[in-house]
Design an enzyme around this catalytic site. Sequence first.
Site, short mmCIF file in Angstrom:
data_model
loop_
_atom_site.label_atom_id
_atom_site.label_comp_id
_atom_site.label_asym_id
_atom_site.label_seq_id
_atom_site.Cartn_x
_atom_site.Cartn_y
_atom_site.Cartn_z
N GLY A 8 8.78 35.92 36.58
CA GLY A 8 7.38 35.68 36.94
C GLY A 8 6.59 35.14 35.76
O GLY A 8 5.45 35.56 35.51
N GLY A 11 2.90 33.37 36.05
CA GLY A 11 1.75 34.11 36.54
C GLY A 11 0.67 34.36 35.50
O GLY A 11 0.79 33.95 34.34
N GLN A 12 -0.38 35.04 35.93
CA GLN A 12 -1.52 35.29 35.05
C GLN A 12 -1.09 36.01 33.77
O GLN A 12 -1.53 35.65 32.68
CB GLN A 12 -2.59 36.13 35.79
N ASP A 53 14.83 33.22 41.52
CA ASP A 53 14.17 33.95 42.59
C ASP A 53 14.74 35.36 42.57
O ASP A 53 15.94 35.55 42.78
CB ASP A 53 14.48 33.24 43.92
N TYR A 143 0.11 45.99 49.23
CA TYR A 143 0.36 45.89 47.78
C TYR A 143 0.43 47.29 47.16
O TYR A 143 1.37 47.61 46.43
CB TYR A 143 -0.79 45.08 47.16
N LYS A 147 3.50 49.41 45.36
CA LYS A 147 3.39 49.96 44.00
C LYS A 147 3.79 51.43 43.98
O LYS A 147 4.48 51.88 43.07
CB LYS A 147 1.97 49.77 43.45
N ILE A 173 -6.93 42.39 35.36
CA ILE A 173 -6.72 41.75 34.06
C ILE A 173 -7.60 40.50 33.97
O ILE A 173 -7.60 39.66 34.87
CB ILE A 173 -5.23 41.36 33.87
N1 SER Z 1 -5.38 42.72 40.00
C1 SER Z 1 -4.69 43.33 41.10
C2 SER Z 1 -5.30 42.95 42.38
O1 SER Z 1 -6.49 42.77 42.42
C3 SER Z 1 -4.71 44.81 40.96
O2 SER Z 1 -3.51 45.23 40.43
O3 SER Z 1 -4.63 42.87 43.36
#
Ligand code: SER
Length: 316
Positions: A8, A11-12, A53, A143, A147, A173
Amino acid sequence: MRRILVIGAAGQIGSELVPFLRNKYGNGNVIATGRKTPLPDVIKNSGPVIYLDALEKNRLSEVLYEYEIDTIYHMASILSATGEKIPQTAWDININGLINVLEVGRSYKVDKIIWPSSIAAFGPTTPRENTPNITVLQPTTMYGITKVAGELLAEYYYKKYDLDVRSMRLPGIISSETLPGGGTTDYAVEIFYEAIKNNKYTCFLREDTVLPMMYQPDCLKCMVDLLEADNSKLKRRVYNITGMSFSAGEIAAEIKKHIPDFEIDYKPDFRQEIADSWPKSIDDSLAREEWGWNPTYDLSSMTKDMIEILSKRLIK
Ligand code: SER
């Protein structure tokens, strides 16, 4: 020296984590992987890059073997807001990707796996102020569900297979290089781009919405600090961490100190409900005690830095 795989890397976090790790562990020792989004030039030009992947377990296994990987950062994930649009895909990528990483990590006896969890592991039944490390985990987003399941898997693989998986519950973040995508905390990054480019931002959360956040330099620091922490001091696999907490109104006011013409209005959408189910502030004392977590940036120093960096880039 470690041989590190970053899954990944576009990504950010991944896009800045790779250069950060290369700087510390050597360019050739950090293998960046991507799947959908092209990797930034700074990553392509500074060390090994491969297509990967995480759902293709055999390929993952080949990569570990070929590159003699001993450390994995598994950063690939579908975030909270996108996850609500495609919950089954979010489950597939977040959980089946993770279990593949854990399984190949176990076969190749990798030294360490870092996999971030999130404040999304918490839910409406969790205490919202100063949320403790050990508390109720009943998230209402897919999500968040992935987690919590991932956190349990991390503990399980450690106990059952002695696989050293470590995880931190990341807050929102804030970063200046790569835009986040599909998260609920994304507003706190977008707001800077819009303030600098257009002096105006329409926020998708209410003005009084308070969420825990962290500036990218602190995030990168925690990624390495937790990796390098002495295992004998760690009493758990998953840690709360935080940098700061603020409301949408408070960050807007802070930006106004630098850009007096800045205007904001609020049009809450479906992400408001997600934000309302998450903590406002986090108790990260166990991370501080057990591995010396200590963030540097607060709202004012982060805002100043973001505006400086983005102004240079966006205003030509
Ligand atoms: N930055 C993430 C989100 O907003 C939180 O873990 O989904």
